[in-house]
Design an enzyme around this catalytic site. Structure first.
Site, PDB file in Angstrom:
ATOM      1  N   ASP A 193       7.286 -28.685 -25.775  1.00  0.00           N
ATOM      2  CA  ASP A 193       8.139 -27.489 -25.802  1.00  0.00           C
ATOM      3  C   ASP A 193       8.157 -26.813 -24.428  1.00  0.00           C
ATOM      4  O   ASP A 193       7.105 -26.659 -23.805  1.00  0.00           O
ATOM      5  CB  ASP A 193       7.601 -26.446 -26.793  1.00  0.00           C
ATOM      6  CG  ASP A 193       7.696 -26.882 -28.248  1.00  0.00           C
ATOM      7  OD1 ASP A 193       7.855 -28.083 -28.513  1.00  0.00           O
ATOM      8  OD2 ASP A 193       7.588 -25.994 -29.117  1.00  0.00           O
ATOM      9  N   ASP A 213      11.076 -31.892 -26.236  1.00  0.00           N
ATOM     10  CA  ASP A 213      11.054 -31.106 -27.487  1.00  0.00           C
ATOM     11  C   ASP A 213      11.904 -29.860 -27.243  1.00  0.00           C
ATOM     12  O   ASP A 213      12.730 -29.857 -26.328  1.00  0.00           O
ATOM     13  CB  ASP A 213       9.596 -30.808 -27.897  1.00  0.00           C
ATOM     14  CG  ASP A 213       9.455 -30.598 -29.403  1.00  0.00           C
ATOM     15  OD1 ASP A 213      10.201 -29.765 -29.956  1.00  0.00           O
ATOM     16  OD2 ASP A 213       8.614 -31.261 -30.033  1.00  0.00           O
ATOM     17  N   ASP A 214      11.695 -28.795 -28.048  1.00  0.00           N
ATOM     18  CA  ASP A 214      12.535 -27.615 -27.869  1.00  0.00           C
ATOM     19  C   ASP A 214      12.458 -27.087 -26.434  1.00  0.00           C
ATOM     20  O   ASP A 214      11.381 -26.985 -25.858  1.00  0.00           O
ATOM     21  CB  ASP A 214      12.083 -26.497 -28.819  1.00  0.00           C
ATOM     22  CG  ASP A 214      12.356 -26.835 -30.278  1.00  0.00           C
ATOM     23  OD1 ASP A 214      13.350 -27.535 -30.550  1.00  0.00           O
ATOM     24  OD2 ASP A 214      11.575 -26.407 -31.140  1.00  0.00           O
ATOM     25  N   HIS A 235      15.189 -30.928 -27.254  1.00  0.00           N
ATOM     26  CA  HIS A 235      15.746 -30.606 -28.571  1.00  0.00           C
ATOM     27  C   HIS A 235      16.564 -29.316 -28.558  1.00  0.00           C
ATOM     28  O   HIS A 235      16.826 -28.737 -29.613  1.00  0.00           O
ATOM     29  CB  HIS A 235      14.624 -30.509 -29.607  1.00  0.00           C
ATOM     30  CG  HIS A 235      13.918 -31.823 -29.838  1.00  0.00           C
ATOM     31  ND1 HIS A 235      12.845 -31.949 -30.682  1.00  0.00           N
ATOM     32  CD2 HIS A 235      14.150 -33.060 -29.336  1.00  0.00           C
ATOM     33  CE1 HIS A 235      12.438 -33.219 -30.695  1.00  0.00           C
ATOM     34  NE2 HIS A 235      13.213 -33.907 -29.879  1.00  0.00           N
ATOM     35  N   ARG A 266      20.039 -24.500 -32.401  1.00  0.00           N
ATOM     36  CA  ARG A 266      19.498 -24.705 -33.749  1.00  0.00           C
ATOM     37  C   ARG A 266      18.750 -23.463 -34.246  1.00  0.00           C
ATOM     38  O   ARG A 266      18.048 -22.807 -33.484  1.00  0.00           O
ATOM     39  CB  ARG A 266      18.545 -25.912 -33.714  1.00  0.00           C
ATOM     40  CG  ARG A 266      17.854 -26.213 -35.022  1.00  0.00           C
ATOM     41  CD  ARG A 266      17.214 -27.598 -35.026  1.00  0.00           C
ATOM     42  NE  ARG A 266      16.187 -27.792 -33.987  1.00  0.00           N
ATOM     43  CZ  ARG A 266      15.239 -28.727 -34.038  1.00  0.00           C
ATOM     44  NH1 ARG A 266      15.191 -29.579 -35.057  1.00  0.00           N
ATOM     45  NH2 ARG A 266      14.351 -28.848 -33.069  1.00  0.00           N
ATOM     46  N   LYS A 268      16.096 -23.061 -37.393  1.00  0.00           N
ATOM     47  CA  LYS A 268      15.417 -23.876 -38.408  1.00  0.00           C
ATOM     48  C   LYS A 268      14.388 -23.020 -39.131  1.00  0.00           C
ATOM     49  O   LYS A 268      13.517 -22.418 -38.518  1.00  0.00           O
ATOM     50  CB  LYS A 268      14.767 -25.118 -37.776  1.00  0.00           C
ATOM     51  CG  LYS A 268      14.013 -24.857 -36.475  1.00  0.00           C
ATOM     52  CD  LYS A 268      13.340 -26.102 -35.889  1.00  0.00           C
ATOM     53  CE  LYS A 268      12.839 -25.847 -34.475  1.00  0.00           C
ATOM     54  NZ  LYS A 268      11.923 -26.838 -33.905  1.00  0.00           N
TER      55      LYS A 268
END
Ligand SMILES: *[C@@H]1O[C@H](CO)[C@@H](O)[C@H](O)[C@H]1NC(C)=O
Ligand SMILES: CC(=O)N[C@H]1CO[C@H](CO)[C@@H](O)[C@@H]1O
Length: 374
Positions: A193, A213-214, A235, A266, A268
């Site tokens: 991240d 990742d994010d 991500h 996103r 989530k």
């Protein structure tokens, strides 16, 4: 450059004047001495951090040690060289900054986590134990700027300080895109991240994240601005994943560029979560391209992307304003919204500032959306 400087000064002023009056003091008052404290090894930290000016020279932090800096209130900390963190399998973090109203200026220098020695394609799910996060910015008030965070073993930067501006950070984990002997053909970097935020009144701006990742994950907090950043390889920009009894509110995602990412934008929330809220998320003037699986994904079924959605996190006021232009890959869905019920995704969401092209049409479940082209 002039308008940029003025802009940063303005942002700083509005955040650091507004925030301290409303927040409870987490760190005891620590009055600075007028002196310059120089750090060339961890044994210098104790005395140097009593000074109003702290200078950190280049050195290698012993493997298995956290470089914990707790400067006096209002201190200025400057990096005068690169820091390298010794290799050891342990939980970390590798570096943490605490205190009140600290100005940290990295001078463009590098914090090197030597992630390439840890990466095995498994991140925090197995394999080697990886120190995480690499850097924890936990001071309340002030700023943290101008640092390259290179090769984080797992998560790169966690922000837990209220009322701060984080700017000009480059998280470069791009070397983790390649596979290695331990990663079974997968990207060696995993769970890297860029920024994880659990704090109030935080601005992250003018930064770059290249990872797996994010780029951003907002886990908790209010009054959060993420602006003029560039994200690639990971991500995308995320709120969540949101668990139980958590609130995220008043988030501005503005002027960012996202490229070559699994999804670009996103929200989530965990299917099993209860008692949580996500409210007031506004996306303005962002650009995204090469979104491989989704342009926009808002889902209440995490960890499943499009599974059975829960209803325990109330999502409201999601807005795309201005001009958000998103282009997705051939196999991607342009926009999917997967809500458990119209009472967990409430109100009418205004997507009139969103245009998504390429890929396939997604579906909107249990949410009311107006405007937009997707
Ligand atoms: C968030 O911003 C609002 C509006 O400026 C302000 O009233 C509120 O106190 C802020 N919240 C925190 C926790 O700083
Ligand atoms: C409570 C509710 O509105 N549930 C609906 C959510 O969306 C699915 C799929 O569109 C419907 O089948 C449910 O009835």
């Amino acid at each position: 450059m002039k308008s940029f400087t003025a802009f940063v000064a303005l942002a700083l002023a509005s955040v650091s004047f507004a925030a301290p009056s409303t927040r409870a003091r987490r760190y005891p008052q620590k009055v600075a001495k007028r002196c310059t404290g120089t750090i060339t090894s961890l044994s210098d930290v104790e005395s140097a951090q009593k000074c109003d000016t702290v200078v950190i020279e280049s050195f290698t932090i012993d493997a298995g040690e956290t470089f914990t800096l707790k400067p006096a209130d209002g201190a200025t900390v400057t990096l005068n060289g690169d820091l390298t963190f010794g290799y050891k399998e342990w939980d970390g973090p590798l570096m943490i900054v605490e205190g009140n109203d600290i100005t940290f200026d990295g001078g463009g220098h590098t914090l090197n986590g030597q992630g390439e020695q840890y990466w095995d394609g498994q991140g925090q799910n197995g394999g080697k134990t990886k120190p995480s996060p690499m850097l924890r910015i936990n001071h309340d008030g002030g700023s943290f700027s101008d640092v390259e965070v290179l090769n984080s073993p797992a998560r790169a930067v966690a922000i837990g300080g209220d009322g701060i501006v984080v700017s000009k950070i480059t998280v470069d984990d791009s070397a983790g895109d390649a596979s290695n002997d331990d990663s079974d053909g997968e990207a060696a970097g995993h769970n890297t991240d860029g920024f994880d935020i659990s704090a109030d009144s935080v601005t992250v701006e003018n930064s770059v994240v290249k990872n797996q990742d994010d780029c951003l994950a907002i886990n908790r907090g209010t009054n959060i601005t993420f602006q003029n950043n560039k994200c690639s390889g990971g991500h995308g920009i995320s709120i969540g994943s949101i668990g139980s009894d958590t609130e995220v509110s008043n988030v501005q995602i503005t002027g960012n560029t996202v490229s070559d990412s699994q999804q670009c934008f996103r929200i989530k929330t965990k299917a099993a979560a209860t008692g949580s809220k996500v409210s007031g998320v506004t996306y303005t003037d962002n650009t995204a391209s090469g979104c491989e699986r989704w342009g926009v994904l808002i889902t209440q079924s995490y960890p499943a992307s499009l599974g059975a959605a829960g209803t325990g996190v109330i999502i409201s006021d999601v807005t795309f304003s201005g001009t958000n232009t998103v282009s997705v890959g051939d196999d991607a869905d342009r926009v999917d919204v997967n809500c458990g019920s119209k009472s967990s995704c409430t109100g009418t969401w205004d997507f009139s500032g969103l245009t998504v092209t390429g890929g396939k049409k997604g579906s909107i479940k249990n949410a009311t959306i107006s405007g937009g082209s997707f």
